[in-house]
Design an enzyme around this catalytic site. Structure first.
Site, PDB file in Angstrom:
ATOM      1  N   GLU A 244      37.682  40.040  43.227  1.00  0.00           N
ATOM      2  CA  GLU A 244      36.458  39.770  43.965  1.00  0.00           C
ATOM      3  C   GLU A 244      36.000  38.375  43.543  1.00  0.00           C
ATOM      4  O   GLU A 244      35.825  38.109  42.347  1.00  0.00           O
ATOM      5  CB  GLU A 244      35.384  40.799  43.619  1.00  0.00           C
ATOM      6  CG  GLU A 244      34.133  40.517  44.432  1.00  0.00           C
ATOM      7  CD  GLU A 244      32.980  41.467  44.170  1.00  0.00           C
ATOM      8  OE1 GLU A 244      33.131  42.410  43.380  1.00  0.00           O
ATOM      9  OE2 GLU A 244      31.916  41.222  44.768  1.00  0.00           O
TER      10      GLU A 244
ATOM     11  N   ARG B 161      42.705  49.008  31.502  1.00  0.00           N
ATOM     12  CA  ARG B 161      42.103  47.678  31.451  1.00  0.00           C
ATOM     13  C   ARG B 161      42.401  47.028  30.127  1.00  0.00           C
ATOM     14  O   ARG B 161      42.461  47.717  29.114  1.00  0.00           O
ATOM     15  CB  ARG B 161      40.585  47.845  31.452  1.00  0.00           C
ATOM     16  CG  ARG B 161      39.882  47.752  32.703  1.00  0.00           C
ATOM     17  CD  ARG B 161      38.380  47.837  32.450  1.00  0.00           C
ATOM     18  NE  ARG B 161      37.779  46.624  32.943  1.00  0.00           N
ATOM     19  CZ  ARG B 161      37.686  46.345  34.231  1.00  0.00           C
ATOM     20  NH1 ARG B 161      38.123  47.185  35.137  1.00  0.00           N
ATOM     21  NH2 ARG B 161      37.155  45.216  34.628  1.00  0.00           N
TER      22      ARG B 161
ATOM     23  N   LYS C 285      32.749  39.820  34.338  1.00  0.00           N
ATOM     24  CA  LYS C 285      32.277  38.622  35.029  1.00  0.00           C
ATOM     25  C   LYS C 285      30.758  38.541  35.014  1.00  0.00           C
ATOM     26  O   LYS C 285      30.192  37.467  34.951  1.00  0.00           O
ATOM     27  CB  LYS C 285      32.814  38.607  36.467  1.00  0.00           C
ATOM     28  CG  LYS C 285      34.274  38.170  36.527  1.00  0.00           C
ATOM     29  CD  LYS C 285      34.783  38.115  37.955  1.00  0.00           C
ATOM     30  CE  LYS C 285      35.041  39.512  38.489  1.00  0.00           C
ATOM     31  NZ  LYS C 285      35.674  39.518  39.798  1.00  0.00           N
TER      32      LYS C 285
HETATM   33  P1  ATP Z   1      34.990  42.359  36.061  1.00  0.00           P
HETATM   34  O1  ATP Z   1      34.214  43.512  35.529  1.00  0.00           O
HETATM   35  O2  ATP Z   1      35.458  41.434  35.017  1.00  0.00           O
HETATM   36  O3  ATP Z   1      34.301  41.674  37.185  1.00  0.00           O
HETATM   37  P2  ATP Z   1      36.537  43.624  38.054  1.00  0.00           P
HETATM   38  O4  ATP Z   1      37.519  44.731  37.928  1.00  0.00           O
HETATM   39  O5  ATP Z   1      35.263  43.931  38.726  1.00  0.00           O
HETATM   40  O6  ATP Z   1      36.325  43.009  36.625  1.00  0.00           O
HETATM   41  P3  ATP Z   1      37.906  42.197  40.094  1.00  0.00           P
HETATM   42  O7  ATP Z   1      37.790  40.776  40.457  1.00  0.00           O
HETATM   43  O8  ATP Z   1      37.431  43.197  41.070  1.00  0.00           O
HETATM   44  O9  ATP Z   1      37.180  42.372  38.727  1.00  0.00           O
HETATM   45  O10 ATP Z   1      39.383  42.521  39.637  1.00  0.00           O
HETATM   46  C1  ATP Z   1      40.549  42.031  40.251  1.00  0.00           C
HETATM   47  C2  ATP Z   1      41.727  42.782  39.709  1.00  0.00           C
HETATM   48  O11 ATP Z   1      41.858  42.508  38.324  1.00  0.00           O
HETATM   49  C3  ATP Z   1      41.524  44.272  39.865  1.00  0.00           C
HETATM   50  O12 ATP Z   1      42.721  44.856  40.295  1.00  0.00           O
HETATM   51  C4  ATP Z   1      41.139  44.714  38.484  1.00  0.00           C
HETATM   52  O13 ATP Z   1      41.537  46.009  38.254  1.00  0.00           O
HETATM   53  C5  ATP Z   1      41.867  43.715  37.602  1.00  0.00           C
HETATM   54  N1  ATP Z   1      41.168  43.547  36.329  1.00  0.00           N
HETATM   55  C6  ATP Z   1      39.917  43.129  36.141  1.00  0.00           C
HETATM   56  N2  ATP Z   1      39.582  43.171  34.832  1.00  0.00           N
HETATM   57  C7  ATP Z   1      40.682  43.615  34.179  1.00  0.00           C
HETATM   58  C8  ATP Z   1      40.995  43.890  32.819  1.00  0.00           C
HETATM   59  N3  ATP Z   1      40.102  43.705  31.849  1.00  0.00           N
HETATM   60  N4  ATP Z   1      42.234  44.340  32.525  1.00  0.00           N
HETATM   61  C9  ATP Z   1      43.141  44.532  33.492  1.00  0.00           C
HETATM   62  N5  ATP Z   1      42.910  44.305  34.790  1.00  0.00           N
HETATM   63  C10 ATP Z   1      41.703  43.858  35.144  1.00  0.00           C
HETATM   64 MG    MG Z   2      34.194  43.765  40.333  1.00  0.00          MG
END
Ligand code: ATP
Ligand code: MG
Length: 574
Positions: free
Chosen positions: A49, A275, A285
Site C-alpha cells: 500500500e 511477518r 509504516k
Molecule cells: P505496515 O504495517 O508496515 O504498513 P503492511 O502489511 O500494512 O505493513 P503493506 O504495504 O500493506 O504493509 O504490505 C505489502 C506487503 O508486504 C504485504 O504483502 C505484507 O504482508 C508485506 N509485509 C509488510 N510488512 C511485513 C513484514 N514485517 N514482514 C513480512 N512481510 C511484510
Molecule cells: Mg497496511
C-alpha cells in the site's frame, strides 16, 4: 491455534550457521507443480500500500515474491494496493518502485494499481447484488459494529439484510453517484451473521468516503475494502500464489468466498507466512511516519530508519539485505529476529566488497621533526588484503600528519601498544615513528600536537634492524587530507522491543546520531561516490552521504562498526 498463540519470544539465530533458512511455501509450490495445479504456472505479486516507504519487513516479502517467481521460472507483479485514498501518494509509489529495483528485482511491464480495477470491482459488486450475495446497509457504523457480536456471541441480522436486489442496485448506484453523505450506507456481503469467523459476518465491501485519490482524483466517492479488492485484484492478474502475512489467515475464507461467487478468471491460493520483526526496530509504516512527521529523524531515508531508502543511504547493500532475507527463511511462526544477524551479514558482505582506506575521525596533529618541510613520500597501500587483484594506491606522507586522538596516551596503561611518549609505533603502509614530546595549549592545557621522529630505514613498515613494533595506527597526511563531516549512527531504539512500551518513542536512543566535524581522510577518497563502500581501517565501513555531501564539503556515513559493540554491552549487562 492462531499465530498469536504460537508466537515466540526472541529467536537468535547462530551467526555462524549461515545457510539459507527453510521456506515452506516452496514445498507447497513443489507439490502444486507435481499435481499440475494452475497448469504448472507460478505467478506471484508484491502488493504494497503506497502509504509509506518500504521497510526491511517489505524486503522479506519482496524477496519472497520475486524470489519465488525467479526460482520457478514464473512471474511476479508489482501491485500498488491503493484503495485507501486518504493516506496514499505518488511519492510513496515511486519510493516503492525505486526500492524494489534497488533490491535487484524487476516487474518488467507488470506494474499494476488496484485503483485501475475500481470500475471492474464496481461491476463485480453489482454481480454480487444481483445474485443476492450483497446488500446495502443503511445503519450507522456503530449499530453495525454492535450487531457483529464477538467470539462468544453470534451476530444479528441487519434490518436491511433482505432488501431486494433491485433496491440494492439502485442504492449502490446512488452511493456511487454521490447522493448520500459519508457513512450513510455501506455495501455488505451477505454471508452469515452466525459464522464462527467474524470476518464472515456480512463484512463491509464498500464505504462512502469523499476523499481525493492521488490517481483517480474525485472520480469516486465510494471505495472498496481491502478484503474485497485484494482477492479480485489477484484473480484479475492471474496470480497463482497470493502470499501474505499471518494476520490474514482468518481472512482467507472471505478471500475464497468472494472469488467463489464471481466469474473471475482464476482463483489464486492465499498462503500466509510470518511477518518479520526485528529487535531494536519498529516496522510499522504508521509509526515510521510519526517519526518523520515529528522530525525525530530527518526523513524516510534517514540512515537510522529501517526503510530500504534509509539502509541504502547508510551504505547497506542490496546483496546483504537479500542474504539476510534468505537466511531468516519463511515460516509460519511469528518471532523476533535479532538485528545483530542483519548486522553480521552486512559486515560479511562489506568486508569482501569494501576497499580499504584511511580516515581519522578525531585528529591529533603529529609533526615529524626529522622529515623535511615540503617533502612528500608516497607509500604503496593495498586496496584489499584478500584480493590483491584490486591493486594498490599511493598514500602521501609528509612532515605533518594526523592520527586518532584515541591512539595516544600520555600515560600509557599496561599493554598499550599504541603511541605514548618515548614509544614507537608503525604507521600503516608507511614507517615507524617515535613520540618525543607533547605540545600543550598554554591556556587550556589541551594537547595540541605531538613531536615525533620517523625512521627512514623503516619505509614500508619493517625496520632494517628487525626490531619488533607491535602497534599499527592509521593516519593521514595533513596537507593532502580531505576534510569531511562524518555521521556516526547507533541503533535508533535502545530497547529490544520498542513496540512493547506504552509509547514506542520513549525507547528512542538519544545517542543514535553523533556528528563528527573536521575529520581527515586520505586524498584517494576525494572522488568517492555514494554507492561506493570503504572500510576505514580500524574504524568500520563508511560511504559518502547521497543527500548532503558535496565535492567541496564531503559528508560521510558510518554504515557499521567493524565489531558488534552491542554484544559486548549486553554481555556486561547480564
Ligand atoms: P505496515 O504495517 O508496515 O504498513 P503492511 O502489511 O500494512 O505493513 P503493506 O504495504 O500493506 O504493509 O504490505 C505489502 C506487503 O508486504 C504485504 O504483502 C505484507 O504482508 C508485506 N509485509 C509488510 N510488512 C511485513 C513484514 N514485517 N514482514 C513480512 N512481510 C511484510
Ligand atoms: Mg497496511
Amino acid at each position: 491455534m492462531t499465530h498469536a498463540e504460537q508466537a515466540e519470544t526472541v529467536v537468535t539465530p547462530e551467526p555462524t550457521a549461515y545457510e539459507a533458512g527453510s521456506n515452506f511455501i516452496h514445498d507447497i509450490i513443489d507439490e502444486d507443480l507435481r499435481v499440475g495445479r494452475f497448469n504448472g504456472r507460478v505467478h506471484t505479486r508484491f502488493p504494497p500500500e503506497p502509504n509509506g516507504y518500504a521497510h526491511i519487513g517489505h524486503a522479506k516479502s519482496i524477496c519472497l515474491n520475486f524470489g519465488t517467481a525467479q526460482k520457478y521460472g514464473g512471474l511476479c507483479n508489482l501491485r500498488l494496493d491503493d484503495t485507501n485514498p486518504t493516506t496514499e501518494s505518488v511519492e510513496y509509489v515511486e519510493a516503492f518502485m525505486r526500492d524494489v529495483r534497488w533490491l535487484g528485482f524487476d516487474w518488467q511491464e507488470r506494474c499494476y494499481f488496484a485503483s485501475d480495477y475500481f470500475e471492474r470491482l464496481y461491476e463485480y459488486a453489482q454481480t454480487l447484488i444481483k445474485d443476492g450475495k450483497a446488500y446495502v446497509d443503511s445503519q450507522t457504523p456503530e449499530a453495525i459494529a454492535e450487531q457483529r457480536g464477538d467470539f462468544y456471541r453470534p451476530g444479528k441480522d441487519s434490518p436491511f439484510r433482505n432488501r431486494s436486489p433491485e433496491e440494492n442496485l439502485d442504492l449502490f448506484a446512488r452511493m456511487r453517484a454521490g447522493e448520500f453523505p459519508d457513512g450513510a450506507h455501506v455495501l455488505r456481503a451477505k454471508i452469515d451473521m452466525r459464522a464462527g469467523n467474524l470476518n464472515m459476518r456480512d463484512p463491509v465491501l464498500y464505504r462512502i468516503r469523499r476523499a481525493h485519490h492521488y490517481r483517480t482524483g474525485d472520480a469516486w466517492c465510494i471505495y472498496p475494502m481491502y478484503d474485497y479488492a485484494h482477492c479480485i485484484s489477484d484473480a484479475l492478474e492471474g496470480i497463482t500464489h497470493s502470499l501474505c502475512t499471518l494476520e490474514f489467515e482468518d481472512h482467507r475464507p472471505l478471500y475464497d468466498w468472494c472469488l467463489d461467487q464471481l466469474p473471475v478468471p482464476t482463483h489464486p491460493q492465499q498462503i500466509e507466512f510470518a511477518r518479520l520483526a526485528l529487535s531494536y526496530t519498529v516496522l510499522s509504516k504508521r509509526k515510521l511516519l510519526q517519526l518523520v512527521n515529528e522530525k525525530v529523524v530527518s526523513g524516510w531515508d534517514d540512515p537510522r530508519m529501517p526503510t530500504l531508502a534509509g539502509y541504502r543511504r547508510r551504505g547497506y547493500t542490496p546483496e546483504a539485505i537479500r542474504a539476510f532475507c534468505d537466511r531468516i527463511g519463511v515460516g509460519r511462526r511469528d518471532g523476533v529476529v535479532d538485528v545483530a544477524l542483519l548486522e553480521y551479514i552486512l559486515r560479511e558482505d562489506l568486508n569482501a566488497r569494501a576497499n580499504r582506506a584511511m580516515g581519522v575521525l578525531r585528529p591529533l596533529r603529529v609533526v615529524i621533526e626529522n622529515f623535511p618541510e615540503g617533502h612528500v613520500e608516497w607509500f604503496e597501500a593495498q586496496n584489499h588484503p584478500e584480493y590483491p587483484e584490486r591493486g594498490t594506491r599511493k598514500v602521501p606522507f609528509s612532515r605533518v600528519i594526523y592520527i586518532e586522538q584515541d591512539d595516544f596516551r600520555e600515560v600509557a596503561p599496561k599493554k598499550w601498544f599504541r603511541l605514548s611518549p618515548g614509544t614507537e609505533v608503525r604507521l600503516r603502509y608507511a614507517c615507524l615513528i617515535k613520540c618525543n614530546s607533547v605540545v600543550r595549549n598554554p591556556t587550556t592545557g589541551e594537547i595540541e600536537e605531538l613531536r615525533c621522529t620517523w625512521d627512514p630505514d623503516s619505509r614500508g613498515g619493517t625496520p632494517k634492524d628487525g626490531r619488533k613494533v607491535k602497534g599499527t595506527l592509521h593516519w593521514v597526511s595533513a596537507e593532502h587530507a580531505v576534510d569531511a563531516e562524518v555521521r556516526l549512527y547507533d541503533r535508533l531504539f535502545s530497547q529490544e522491543d520498542p513496540d512493547a512500551a506504552d509509547d514506542f518513542k520513549t525507547t528512542l536512543n538519544p545517542n543514535s546520531l553523533e556528528i563528527v566535524h573536521n575529520c581527515k581522510l586520505e586524498p584517494a577518497l576525494r572522488s568517492a561516490k555514494p554507492s561506493e563502500q570503504f572500510q576505514f581501517e580500524r574504524l568500520g565501513y563508511f560511504c559518502v552521504d547521497s543527500r548532503d555531501s558535496t565535492p567541496d564539503r564531503q559528508v560521510w556515513n558510518r554504515t557499521i562498526e567493524l565489531r558488534d559493540t552491542w554484544a559486548k554491552i549486553e554481555q556486561r549487562g547480564s
